[in-house]
Design an enzyme around this catalytic site. Sequence first.
Site, mmCIF file in Angstrom:
data_model
loop_
_atom_site.group_PDB
_atom_site.id
_atom_site.type_symbol
_atom_site.label_atom_id
_atom_site.label_comp_id
_atom_site.label_asym_id
_atom_site.label_seq_id
_atom_site.Cartn_x
_atom_site.Cartn_y
_atom_site.Cartn_z
ATOM 1 N N HIS A 124 -102.331 -48.735 -23.455
ATOM 2 C CA HIS A 124 -103.315 -49.826 -23.366
ATOM 3 C C HIS A 124 -104.043 -49.888 -24.713
ATOM 4 C CE1 HIS A 124 -107.130 -51.711 -22.075
ATOM 5 N NE2 HIS A 124 -106.471 -52.179 -21.042
ATOM 6 N N ASP A 201 -105.101 -40.477 -20.622
ATOM 7 C CA ASP A 201 -105.782 -41.688 -20.153
ATOM 8 C C ASP A 201 -105.356 -41.896 -18.701
ATOM 9 O OD1 ASP A 201 -106.581 -44.194 -19.446
ATOM 10 O OD2 ASP A 201 -105.563 -45.236 -21.085
ATOM 11 N N GLN A 204 -105.139 -45.733 -14.951
ATOM 12 C CA GLN A 204 -104.270 -46.301 -13.913
ATOM 13 C C GLN A 204 -103.734 -45.235 -12.973
ATOM 14 O OE1 GLN A 204 -103.819 -49.397 -13.224
ATOM 15 N NE2 GLN A 204 -104.718 -50.324 -15.052
ATOM 16 N N LYS A 227 -111.448 -49.279 -11.368
ATOM 17 C CA LYS A 227 -110.056 -49.390 -10.935
ATOM 18 C C LYS A 227 -109.795 -48.515 -9.716
ATOM 19 C CE LYS A 227 -108.514 -50.259 -15.653
ATOM 20 N NZ LYS A 227 -108.132 -51.680 -15.682
ATOM 21 N N CYS A 365 -103.411 -56.286 -22.208
ATOM 22 C CA CYS A 365 -103.962 -55.387 -23.233
ATOM 23 C C CYS A 365 -102.937 -54.350 -23.669
ATOM 24 C CB CYS A 365 -105.230 -54.690 -22.751
ATOM 25 S SG CYS A 365 -106.584 -55.808 -22.470
HETATM 26 C C1 LIG Z 1 -104.137 -47.543 -18.932
HETATM 27 C C2 LIG Z 1 -105.514 -48.071 -19.209
HETATM 28 N N1 LIG Z 1 -106.302 -47.435 -20.087
HETATM 29 C C3 LIG Z 1 -107.542 -47.849 -20.354
HETATM 30 C C4 LIG Z 1 -108.065 -48.974 -19.770
HETATM 31 C C5 LIG Z 1 -109.443 -49.408 -20.130
HETATM 32 O O1 LIG Z 1 -110.280 -49.337 -19.050
HETATM 33 P P1 LIG Z 1 -111.764 -49.929 -19.149
HETATM 34 O O2 LIG Z 1 -111.621 -51.328 -19.620
HETATM 35 O O3 LIG Z 1 -112.251 -49.836 -17.742
HETATM 36 O O4 LIG Z 1 -112.518 -49.062 -20.079
HETATM 37 C C6 LIG Z 1 -107.285 -49.687 -18.867
HETATM 38 C C7 LIG Z 1 -107.805 -50.920 -18.233
HETATM 39 O O5 LIG Z 1 -107.108 -51.893 -18.055
HETATM 40 C C8 LIG Z 1 -105.989 -49.220 -18.579
HETATM 41 O O6 LIG Z 1 -105.200 -49.866 -17.718
#
Ligand SMILES: Cc1ncc(COP(=O)(O)O)c(C=O)c1O
Lengths: 407, 150
Positions: A124, A201, A204, A227, A365
Amino acid sequence: MSVLDIAAIRQDFPILDQQINGYPLVYLDNAASSQKPNQVIDAISDYYRKDNANVHRGVHRLSQRATDAYEAARDKVRGFVNAKSDKEIVFVRGATEAINLVAQSFVRPQAQVGDEILISHMEHHANIVPWQMVCEQTGATLKVIPMTQQGELDLTTFDDLLTEKTKILAIGQVSNALGTINPVKEMTAKAHAKGIPVLVDGAQAVPHLAVDVQDLDCDFYVFSGHKMFAPTGIGAMYAKQELLEAMPPWQGGGDMILSVSFDHTQYNELPYKFEAGTPHIAGAIGLGAAIDYMHKLGIENLAAHEHQLLDIATAKLVAMDGIRIIGTAKEKASVLSFMIEGVHPHDVGTIFDQQGVAIRTGHHCAQPVMQFFGIPATARASFAFYNTVEEVDALVAGIKKVQELFA
Amino acid sequence: MSDADLRDLYQQVIMDHNKKPRNFREMDNANHLAHGNNPLCGDALVVFVKLNGDVIEDVSFQGSGCAISVASASLMTEALKGKTLEQAEEIYQQVHKQMTGEEADRSALGKLEVLSGVKEFPARVKCATLSWHTMHAAMDSDHDISISTE
Ligand SMILES: Cc1ncc(COP(=O)(O)O)c(C=O)c1O
């Protein structure tokens, strides 16, 4: 099909009970953000109705109650990821903020010209851009683990990518664009064998998998509340205590200090050293309530139901003409990204919305993933435990409608 | 919104222009051009214009996007070819009005009226306007030779 009573569970999510354009809402955009059960909504409103005050400050009763609830939420997060100590749990705004914190506070002070930061092709943007910023600041280089056509990490060159210059391996546990579950435990072991710290990370992953940071042995584990059925604006970072102790604070302010004079400031103990300013108390309490809710239903049960939905949906789409599934890894969670031949994903999104079906269309993203597959965007359905087989049918009906219109 | 709105949005003319976009080509001797992109959805196109005095002698585009953005660009090239700058500006203004739900001059729009369906879909207005904004940027550039306003 499942030990869960999905109809009863749906009663807990008031937002699901509505019509969009005359159709029942079918919410299949859970990877972008999940819906919140009454248990979470009530925990937040109860806090504001009964206990609201600042934390760690007052001797008065409300401040005590707010502090207790906030710290109880921290302990729930600790239990949720199976960390050893509450000191290892830092509340943040979300995965994005946590990754920036690690980038600036842990990696940046050590990184030098020629050093390397290792990520993967399916990250992401939140796990790409903070590292590019550190590279710009320090002269380090961003390295990328490649990916296969199935959307799995190509680990054939992984050993070579882990070098004595690698300052961190930062890797998503589950890809938001493809649904791929990556072998983060094995990857962490390999990185550690070379003394390389690892950030996972988990944005998800936490809604779908039971997480055990001691078993993974990663150094940092980050995720967002929104999420996983909790509010927006709250998330958590797990980090090994010895690392947090060695790291300089990220932001300065109130709450993160023991004493301040103009000559010298003594930082607070963990985890408060990393929580400058008044935190998102209600958010943390909501996150704690979401964890309670997931535990009550059983994370394995939630995962099993979702997995069944994903399997059913995948089989149905595979059987349709003119559908290309993007991301066909063996190990997947929740996410079904697809293209309808001859139709741009945005047109798909509009036609779906017209039938009350909420899916995400766009690059998610994860533009490098789109570039890899040579597509501008995908349509993505992503499942949560409150989704049903009937909603999978609505997805299929939506695709048929698109194909009809664009025939 | 209803299914009728959906059929208004994806009218036959739109579908046809999406499948077979007109003036979909690079233009070697363009004297104005601009790149337009929509970072949110990844739609990207280039508009080429050949001005002769104040007459649009030729206009074309290239790029990729959803049906609405491709059809809008294609219809735009058809509508603007042979027009004076002043006429083009008037058409631009009227198109903008109809897409944002204001009263537009239907006689100035002609075939472009098929784009009016998008006003029922606020999330899609930017798809339909991308090519028009890009064209406007191309015209506004004060260079006579090929430039990019990117
Ligand atoms: C794999 C992953 N990492 C990081 C993020 C970023 O999350 P946030 O926007 O809640 O900080 C997302 C959100 O879509 C994500 O899917």
